[in-house]
Design an enzyme around this catalytic site. Structure first.
Site, PDB file in Angstrom:
ATOM      1  N   CYS A 231      46.947  35.930  49.505  1.00 34.68           N
ATOM      2  CA  CYS A 231      46.680  36.464  48.174  1.00 34.68           C
ATOM      3  C   CYS A 231      45.171  36.393  47.919  1.00 34.68           C
ATOM      4  O   CYS A 231      44.595  35.313  47.850  1.00 34.68           O
ATOM      5  CB  CYS A 231      47.465  35.616  47.173  1.00 34.68           C
ATOM      6  SG  CYS A 231      47.168  36.066  45.469  1.00 34.68           S
TER       7      CYS A 231
ATOM      8  N   CYS B 195      37.205  37.480  35.571  1.00 43.76           N
ATOM      9  CA  CYS B 195      37.959  38.692  35.233  1.00 43.76           C
ATOM     10  C   CYS B 195      37.586  39.092  33.813  1.00 43.76           C
ATOM     11  O   CYS B 195      37.367  38.241  32.960  1.00 43.76           O
ATOM     12  CB  CYS B 195      39.458  38.390  35.347  1.00 43.76           C
ATOM     13  SG  CYS B 195      40.502  39.830  35.040  1.00 43.76           S
TER      14      CYS B 195
END
Ligand code: SAH
Length: 354
Positions: free
Chosen positions: A107, A114
């Site tokens: 992942c 973000c």
């Protein structure tokens, strides 16, 4: 690193060919160097033993290879591993390795921080710092493969950041991951997850990459989605679902709706019905994720029983629904638990919620 040099893993296969062409080298050098970088995973040009000395010097003059520095590895009871990497400029990101019987999934993070600030996700809680470069995206795979001594079979862009907000580097990275001379992982084994950046979905549609697309839906009404996934205020459900329809009709690829179940927030029977209808209408799959606790947040995951009931109702509307098994939560490696600069958060006294 010197400013006039660049990490060679920022270059696509085509750009690599261009470089060798300019240097009046044979075209097969691109193939050779890709194999050295991505299959033999070497860290220096001198290790490329079938290259003439002159070419090695030329490569060293123009490029470098800067592997991610592993600051910390955490191993969960279930075999999941989380790596904390330090980047050249001192920032850090995380990558999660999820071994299963038949698959080894990695992942990846795509940004430092973000911009999208979903209130249940740790990754957005400290804002956005910068985009990851191509070398930093593919470098996570190379170093994780080295440290786990295994070859990844699946890649999910579900770590820190919003992949479609780093579109160019993401696509370039995916091409290297997919390239037969590169990491050689089939496009269908690569998943991009997005909070719903409509322009990115539409651009991706035209590319013809056979990658999997997951959309983090989490709510079936604009009122609630505006709160849980704030980018919904810019691209509301109507726009998002219409982009998903275009994507599906154009590519013939089934989309997955991710839905993190939060107790008393989005887990009612009518939510399940609405989600089932929405997915069924788009032939989309639903992946239910019991919301994981993390440092910043106040949402509690729905109880197991509730998750199962929810799944049953979604299915009763004709949609496919699976429940994502939570992996690595004892090392804060599950969905929504990845953060950059974890140490900073800990110093500030933030504690993982029970
Ligand atoms: N920005 C992208 C990539 C992150 S993927 C996206 O939003 O899709 C991480 C997935 O985990 C997303 O579906 C995200 O919504 C979900 N997630 C985030 N926080 C979570 C939490 N606390 N529990 C369960 N899933 C969570």
């Amino acid at each position: 690193m010197p400013l006039d040099k660049e990490d060679i893993r920022n270059l696509s296969f085509e750009e690599m060919k261009e470089v060798f062409k300019r240097w009046e080298e044979a075209e097969y050098r691109a193939e050779q160097i890709f194999k050295w970088l991505y299959q033999k995973n070497v860290r220096g040009f001198k290790q490329m033993t079938d290259f003439p000395k002159k070419l090695i010097l030329e490569l060293e003059k123009r490029f470098f290879i800067s592997p991610l520095a592993c600051l910390k590895t955490l191993a969960a009871k279930d075999g999941t591993k989380k790596f904390l990497w330090q980047l050249e400029d001192g920032h850090s990101i995380e990558t999660v390795f999820i071994p299963e019987k038949l698959r080894r999934t990695l992942c990846l993070s795509t940004q430092v921080g973000c911009k999208f600030a979903c209130p249940f996700c740790a990754s957005g809680s400290k804002g956005f710092i910068r985009q990851l470069g191509v070398a930093e995206i593919v470098g996570q795979i190379l170093e994780a493969q080295r440290l786990t001594a295994s070859k990844m079979t699946n890649i999910v862009m579900m770590g820190i950041g919003e992949p479609l907000d780093n579109y160019e580097n993401l696509v370039k990275g995916i091409r290297i991951i997919n390239q037969p001379e590169g990491l050689s992982i089939g496009a269908r084994k690569i998943t991009i997850s997005t909070c719903g950046l409509v322009p990115g979905i539409l651009k991706l549609k035209k590319l013809g990459l056979q990658v999997e697309l997951s959309v983090s839906l989490h709510a079936t009404s604009d009122d609630l989605r505006d709160k849980l996934v704030p980018i919904n205020r810019r691209y509301n459900l109507e726009k998002l679902l219409s982009a998903c329809r275009e994507y599906y009709e154009f590519t013939d690829r089934v989309i997955t709706f991710e839905y993190a179940l939060m107790e008393g927030v989005n887990d009612s029977d009518s939510d399940a019905q609405a989600l089932g209808d929405m997915a069924q209408g788009l032939k989309a799959k639903v992946n239910l994720i019991p919301c994981n606790p993390n440092m910043s947040l106040c949402y509690r995951g729905s109880a197991e029983r509730k998750v199962k009931d929810f799944q049953r109702i979604v299915r009763s509307r004709g949609a496919t629904a699976t429940i994502r098994s939570t992996r690595g939560s004892d090392i804060q490696a599950a969905c929504g638990q990845l953060a950059f600069d974890r140490e900073v958060a800990e110093e500030k006294g933030c504690q993982p919620r029970p």
